[in-house]
Design a protein around this motif. Structure first.
Motif, PDB file in Angstrom:
ATOM      1  N   ARG A  76       0.822  -1.221   0.000  1.00 16.84           N
ATOM      2  CA  ARG A  76       0.000   0.000   0.000  1.00 16.84           C
ATOM      3  C   ARG A  76       0.852   1.265   0.000  1.00 16.84           C
ATOM      4  N   ASP A  77       2.105   1.142   0.440  1.00 10.84           N
ATOM      5  CA  ASP A  77       3.006   2.292   0.442  1.00 10.84           C
ATOM      6  C   ASP A  77       3.668   2.519  -0.909  1.00 10.84           C
ATOM      7  N   THR A  78       3.652   1.515  -1.768  1.00 14.72           N
ATOM      8  CA  THR A  78       4.374   1.627  -3.043  1.00 14.72           C
ATOM      9  C   THR A  78       3.482   1.550  -4.276  1.00 14.72           C
ATOM     10  N   VAL A  79       2.299   0.959  -4.150  1.00 15.97           N
ATOM     11  CA  VAL A  79       1.393   0.815  -5.302  1.00 15.97           C
ATOM     12  C   VAL A  79       0.209   1.753  -5.090  1.00 15.97           C
ATOM     13  N   THR A  80       0.124   2.786  -5.909  1.00 17.52           N
ATOM     14  CA  THR A  80      -0.912   3.804  -5.702  1.00 17.52           C
ATOM     15  C   THR A  80      -2.220   3.491  -6.420  1.00 17.52           C
ATOM     16  N   ASP A  81      -2.151   2.815  -7.559  1.00 20.49           N
ATOM     17  CA  ASP A  81      -3.369   2.505  -8.313  1.00 20.49           C
ATOM     18  C   ASP A  81      -4.136   1.384  -7.608  1.00 20.49           C
ATOM     19  N   PRO A  82      -5.386   1.618  -7.183  1.00 19.31           N
ATOM     20  CA  PRO A  82      -6.132   0.609  -6.432  1.00 19.31           C
ATOM     21  C   PRO A  82      -6.339  -0.708  -7.184  1.00 19.31           C
ATOM     22  N   ALA A  83      -6.571  -0.646  -8.494  1.00 24.78           N
ATOM     23  CA  ALA A  83      -6.787  -1.883  -9.261  1.00 24.78           C
ATOM     24  C   ALA A  83      -5.502  -2.723  -9.291  1.00 24.78           C
TER      25      ALA A  83
END
Length: 199
Positions: A76-83
């Motif tokens: 969650r700290d490195t991947v910003t796109d929810p999909a």
């Protein structure tokens, strides 16, 4: 087998011995002597590092929590796109294949939960972490407008945990019809069906 000199290395070596031994004997039959033999140590040497078999099992389970919970939460700290985050979370929660010894150990704990307070406590803690992980991802997607959920987030998270556990069990059991890639695609399809596209 070479013996690590560093205490942290020795402890990691013992945890791996628990994981490897359980993969061949099963958790119900596991003994401290089995672990010591696998690690190339005496039973007394093992007891120098851990008070008893339960202490070793708690540490082995913690290794599972780190891999399947802590590392996924760190996404969650490195991947910003929810999909994409949902997709990476799904992938990281499944076994790597039938020979995934750590995941097999975690499923062995599920089998004996209810017959031992230790096993029950550890399994419940893992379940709560899985649920919280999916809940956080789904809430992020819903709050950002990327997900248009047809279910409330807690029910959607519950469904994903149930699918993850079911498919994971089939994978480590060697059910050739349920491969890792098929399980991923099936979970993606379920997520899309309730409005949370995963990539």
């Amino acid at each position: 087998m070479a013996r690590p000199k560093n205490q942290d290395e020795r402890r990691a070596h013992l945890i791996q011995a628990v994981i490897d031994t359980t993969a061949s004997t099963g958790l119900r039959s596991l003994s401290l002597a089995d672990v010591a033999r696998r690690a190339g140590l005496t039973r007394g040497a093992v007891l120098y590092y851990y008070d008893d078999l339960d202490a070793l099992l708690r540490e082995a389970y913690r290794a599972g929590m780190e891999r399947f919970c802590d590392r996924r939460d760190a996404l969650r700290d490195t991947v910003t796109d929810p999909a994409r985050l949902l997709g990476e979370t799904i992938r990281a929660g499944l076994p790597t294949g039938p020979d995934d010894a750590l995941m097999r150990l975690l499923y062995e704990f599920d089998v004996v939960a209810g017959s031992s307070p230790l096993h029950t406590t550890l399994v419940e803690a893992m379940y709560e972490r899985q649920l919280a992980t999916y809940l956080a991802v789904l809430e992020r997607g819903a709050d950002s407008g990327v997900f248009d959920l047809s279910l409330d987030t807690s029910t959607a998270a519950l469904n994903l945990v149930a699918l993850e556990d079911a498919y994971g069990l089939h994978i480590v059991a060697g059910n050739g019809q349920i491969t890792v890639s098929r399980a991923v695609q099936a979970m993606f399809g379920a997520a899309r069906a309730f409005g949370a596209p995963a990539v």
